[in-house]
Design a protein around this motif. Structure first.
Motif, PDB file in Angstrom:
ATOM      1  N   GLU A  42       0.795  -1.238  -0.150  1.00 44.77           N
ATOM      2  CA  GLU A  42       0.239   0.039  -0.033  1.00 44.77           C
ATOM      3  C   GLU A  42       0.974   1.335   0.113  1.00 44.77           C
ATOM      4  O   GLU A  42       1.733   1.416   0.850  1.00 44.77           O
ATOM      5  CB  GLU A  42      -0.943  -0.038   1.127  1.00 44.77           C
ATOM      6  CG  GLU A  42      -1.924   1.106   1.298  1.00 44.77           C
ATOM      7  CD  GLU A  42      -2.970   0.887   2.477  1.00 44.77           C
ATOM      8  OE1 GLU A  42      -4.183   0.950   2.123  1.00 44.77           O
ATOM      9  OE2 GLU A  42      -2.538   0.809   3.476  1.00 44.77           O
ATOM     10  N   ASP A  46      -2.249   5.854  -1.603  1.00 45.92           N
ATOM     11  CA  ASP A  46      -3.484   4.889  -1.433  1.00 45.92           C
ATOM     12  C   ASP A  46      -4.108   5.298  -0.070  1.00 45.92           C
ATOM     13  O   ASP A  46      -5.008   5.593   0.266  1.00 45.92           O
ATOM     14  CB  ASP A  46      -3.199   3.362  -1.315  1.00 45.92           C
ATOM     15  CG  ASP A  46      -2.693   2.985  -2.952  1.00 45.92           C
ATOM     16  OD1 ASP A  46      -3.231   3.490  -3.619  1.00 45.92           O
ATOM     17  OD2 ASP A  46      -1.805   1.897  -2.622  1.00 45.92           O
ATOM     18  N   ARG A  50      -7.803   6.956   0.616  1.00 45.37           N
ATOM     19  CA  ARG A  50      -8.586   6.484   1.456  1.00 45.37           C
ATOM     20  C   ARG A  50      -9.044   7.388   2.571  1.00 45.37           C
ATOM     21  O   ARG A  50     -10.170   7.381   2.955  1.00 45.37           O
ATOM     22  CB  ARG A  50      -8.061   5.109   2.184  1.00 45.37           C
ATOM     23  CG  ARG A  50      -9.138   4.136   2.940  1.00 45.37           C
ATOM     24  CD  ARG A  50      -8.592   2.824   3.649  1.00 45.37           C
ATOM     25  NE  ARG A  50      -7.434   3.240   4.454  1.00 45.37           N
ATOM     26  CZ  ARG A  50      -5.949   2.776   4.428  1.00 45.37           C
ATOM     27  NH1 ARG A  50      -5.770   2.193   2.841  1.00 45.37           N
ATOM     28  NH2 ARG A  50      -5.237   3.103   4.963  1.00 45.37           N
TER      29      ARG A  50
END
Length: 78
Positions: A42, A46, A50
């Protein structure tokens, strides 16, 4: 899914310089996707996306800002 090898930009194996694709049977697609997601690191980007998506105030502000731009489309050219 494309076969890919780090040192081969077109994918590996290749057929006449074009990447070859592996078709995953539907019965295995979910399993393959889940495993790929487990193995993929990740990135900070990312995590940031999020976090932004769960910030409802920021989302409302972004929507209001975008909605003001829509009116510009109808304005006559300058």
């Amino acid at each position: 899914m494309e076969w890919q090898q780090r040192d081969q930009p077109l994918g590996n194996p290749q057929s006449r310089g074009h990447p070859m694709w592996l078709l995953v049977p539907p019965d295995f697609a979910d399993l393959m996707l889940q495993r790929a997601l487990e193995l993929a690191p990740e990135s900070e980007l990312d995590v940031a996306y999020r976090d932004m998506s769960t910030d409802s105030v920021r989302e409302q502000d972004a929507t209001a800002w975008a909605d003001t731009l829509i009116g510009d489309v109808n304005d006559p050219p300058r």
